[in-house]
Design a protein around this motif. Structure first.
Motif, short mmCIF file in Angstrom:
data_model
loop_
_atom_site.label_atom_id
_atom_site.label_comp_id
_atom_site.label_asym_id
_atom_site.label_seq_id
_atom_site.Cartn_x
_atom_site.Cartn_y
_atom_site.Cartn_z
N ALA A 63 0.74 -1.15 -0.18
CA ALA A 63 0.04 -0.13 0.02
C ALA A 63 0.99 1.27 0.00
N ARG A 64 1.98 1.11 0.37
CA ARG A 64 2.74 2.27 0.91
C ARG A 64 3.63 2.78 -0.55
N LEU A 65 3.94 1.53 -1.46
CA LEU A 65 4.28 1.72 -2.68
C LEU A 65 3.12 2.55 -3.47
N LEU A 66 2.01 1.92 -3.41
CA LEU A 66 0.85 2.22 -4.47
C LEU A 66 0.70 3.86 -3.96
N GLU A 67 0.87 4.27 -2.86
CA GLU A 67 0.68 5.85 -2.28
C GLU A 67 1.69 6.61 -3.17
N ALA A 68 2.94 6.02 -3.32
CA ALA A 68 3.77 7.13 -4.17
C ALA A 68 3.54 7.18 -5.60
N SER A 88 -3.12 1.23 -10.96
CA SER A 88 -3.58 0.10 -10.48
C SER A 88 -2.52 -1.01 -9.86
N ALA A 89 -2.80 -1.84 -9.02
CA ALA A 89 -1.85 -2.69 -8.40
C ALA A 89 -1.02 -3.46 -9.42
N ARG A 90 -1.83 -3.95 -10.53
CA ARG A 90 -1.08 -4.66 -11.62
C ARG A 90 -0.19 -3.77 -12.27
N ALA A 91 -0.47 -2.64 -12.62
CA ALA A 91 0.39 -1.70 -13.41
C ALA A 91 1.77 -1.63 -12.69
N LEU A 92 1.64 -1.36 -11.29
CA LEU A 92 2.75 -1.17 -10.40
C LEU A 92 3.53 -2.40 -10.30
N ILE A 93 3.00 -3.49 -9.93
CA ILE A 93 3.80 -4.74 -10.00
C ILE A 93 4.46 -5.09 -11.04
N LYS A 94 3.73 -5.03 -12.26
CA LYS A 94 4.16 -5.14 -13.68
C LYS A 94 5.70 -4.38 -13.84
N PRO A 131 14.44 -6.21 -11.48
CA PRO A 131 14.64 -7.32 -10.50
C PRO A 131 15.71 -6.67 -9.46
N GLN A 132 16.69 -6.02 -10.10
CA GLN A 132 17.87 -5.66 -9.40
C GLN A 132 17.40 -4.71 -7.98
N ASP A 133 16.44 -3.77 -8.30
CA ASP A 133 16.01 -2.67 -7.76
C ASP A 133 14.77 -2.85 -6.82
N PHE A 134 13.93 -4.10 -7.13
CA PHE A 134 12.80 -4.04 -6.47
C PHE A 134 12.62 -5.58 -5.93
N ARG A 135 12.27 -5.83 -4.61
CA ARG A 135 12.08 -7.15 -4.46
C ARG A 135 10.91 -7.39 -3.51
N GLN A 136 10.47 -8.46 -3.49
CA GLN A 136 9.17 -8.88 -2.55
C GLN A 136 9.43 -9.98 -1.70
N SER A 137 8.98 -9.79 -0.41
CA SER A 137 8.97 -10.98 0.55
C SER A 137 8.33 -12.13 -0.23
N TRP A 138 8.81 -13.31 0.74
CA TRP A 138 8.25 -14.84 -0.07
C TRP A 138 6.67 -14.63 -0.25
N ASP A 139 5.81 -14.14 0.63
CA ASP A 139 4.57 -14.09 0.43
C ASP A 139 3.95 -12.83 -0.09
N GLY A 140 4.67 -12.22 -0.35
CA GLY A 140 4.34 -10.85 -1.50
C GLY A 140 3.66 -9.74 -0.43
N PRO A 200 12.89 -11.24 -6.83
CA PRO A 200 12.56 -10.26 -7.30
C PRO A 200 11.18 -10.29 -7.45
N VAL A 201 10.71 -8.84 -7.75
CA VAL A 201 9.00 -8.80 -7.59
C VAL A 201 8.41 -9.52 -8.92
N GLN A 202 7.59 -10.48 -8.65
CA GLN A 202 7.00 -11.47 -9.64
C GLN A 202 5.79 -10.60 -10.56
N ALA A 203 5.79 -10.52 -11.72
CA ALA A 203 4.57 -9.90 -12.52
C ALA A 203 3.38 -10.56 -12.02
N SER A 204 3.30 -11.80 -11.49
CA SER A 204 1.87 -12.55 -10.97
C SER A 204 1.64 -12.29 -9.61
N THR A 205 2.27 -11.41 -8.88
CA THR A 205 2.01 -11.23 -7.37
C THR A 205 0.86 -10.53 -7.07
#
Length: 175
Positions: free
Chosen positions: A33-38, A44-50, A56-65, A82-87
């Protein structure tokens, strides 16, 4: 004369990554939510995740997203995926056909199908995580409780059993 590539107008994805990197702390876990607020209103969440998944070197996600990290360097998030497009970040339904994202609960009509999809995606993510050699060594006997301990926080024993039952070629049980 034509414009050089260094003077090209940044893509929407580049703009999102730049805003997130500028407005969120580096090398610290932050909720989605904090990333989306920026981002600009209406992102959309989809656009930001994509967009994040493209760097992949600059943006990572925890195992559970549930948490994300901008420019990981020395913190616990250096080993994150690395952030997965399907997250599908918890609390966000990225399969909404209207705008690509709604907060869970805003659209009750699509929640049951979307939550089923999110559960399936979460199961796939957990299964992939459990098949990483550094987390669970292959051909190594391990008590169920230990395997569950290695799962992300919040993983339920029934989820683990379901994952193992669907992937018998990877998980074997002694009689």
């Amino acid at each position: 004369g034509g414009a050089s590539s260094s003077q090209a107008i940044p893509s929407a994805a580049e703009e999102l990554r730049t805003r997130v990197a500028a407005k969120c702390p580096s090398d610290e876990p932050v909720p989605f939510a904090r990333l989306l607020e920026a981002c600009p209103a209406g992102t959309s969440a989809r656009a930001l995740i994509k967009a994040l998944s493209e760097e992949p070197q600059d943006f990572r996600q925890s195992w559970d997203g549930s948490e994300f990290c901008v420019r990981p360097s020395n913190s616990r998030c250096i080993d994150w995926l690395p952030v997965q497009a399907s997250t599908a970040p918890p609390g966000f339904l990225v399969n909404n056909p209207v705008d690509g994202a709604v907060r869970a609960g805003e659209s009750p009509a699509c929640v049951s199908a979307a939550s089923r999809t999110a559960r399936d995606t979460e199961e796939e993510r957990l299964a992939h995580l459990l098949m990483l050699p550094r987390l669970v060594p292959a051909d190594t006997p391990m008590p169920f409780v230990e395997l569950l301990r290695r799962c992300p926080q919040g993983a339920e024993p029934r989820d683990l059993v379901r994952i193992m039952a669907k992937r018998r070629e990877f998980f074997r049980q002694d009689p």
